[in-house]
Design a protein around this motif. Structure first.
Motif, PDB file in Angstrom:
ATOM      1  N   LEU A   1      64.587 -21.001  57.340  1.00  7.81           N
ATOM      2  CA  LEU A   1      64.545 -19.540  57.328  1.00  7.81           C
ATOM      3  C   LEU A   1      65.361 -18.974  56.158  1.00  7.81           C
ATOM      4  N   ARG A   2      66.535 -19.548  55.923  1.00  2.00           N
ATOM      5  CA  ARG A   2      67.368 -19.090  54.814  1.00  2.00           C
ATOM      6  C   ARG A   2      66.657 -19.343  53.479  1.00  2.00           C
ATOM      7  N   ASN A   3      66.088 -20.530  53.336  1.00  2.00           N
ATOM      8  CA  ASN A   3      65.398 -20.877  52.094  1.00  2.00           C
ATOM      9  C   ASN A   3      64.210 -19.958  51.851  1.00  2.00           C
ATOM     10  N   SER A   4      63.458 -19.656  52.900  1.00  2.00           N
ATOM     11  CA  SER A   4      62.275 -18.810  52.708  1.00  2.00           C
ATOM     12  C   SER A   4      62.675 -17.396  52.316  1.00  2.00           C
ATOM     13  N   SER A   5      63.812 -16.915  52.825  1.00  2.00           N
ATOM     14  CA  SER A   5      64.242 -15.577  52.430  1.00  2.00           C
ATOM     15  C   SER A   5      64.676 -15.561  50.965  1.00  2.00           C
TER      16      SER A   5
END
Length: 101
Positions: free
Chosen positions: A19-23
């Protein structure tokens, strides 16, 4: 689904990181699009105000790309390629105006 406690923890950590990477990736894409549109606007009507806007958007994009590389969301070469594309687009637009003057 995993039964081992450490495997369950790894699944949670992986999801959190995803989730952090996609943001981060989404923010990089958005900033790059804004920068390309600012460059296109500057190319059609080169004024000092638009050049300042281009420089601000490019600085924001560079910063976000560098942060993504630092946090290993993007590979170093991928980040370099993205920054190079931005610089090349600006140079392509500035080249004709410098030749005319």
């Amino acid at each position: 689904m995993a039964n081992i406690k450490s495997a369950l923890k790894r699944i949670q950590i992986t999801e959190r990181n995803r989730l952090r990477n996609s943001s981060y990736k989404s923010a990089v894409k958005t900033l790059m699009k804004k920068c390309f549109s600012a460059i296109a606007t500057y190319g059609s009507n080169p004024t000092p105000e638009l050049l300042e806007e281009v420089n601000k958007s490019m600085s924001a994009a560079y910063s976000k790309i560098d942060k993504a590389v630092k946090r290993k969301v993007l590979h170093k070469n991928n980040g370099s390629r993205k920054k190079s594309r931005l610089a090349r687009a600006l140079k392509k637009v500035q080249q004709p105006s410098e030749a005319a003057s």
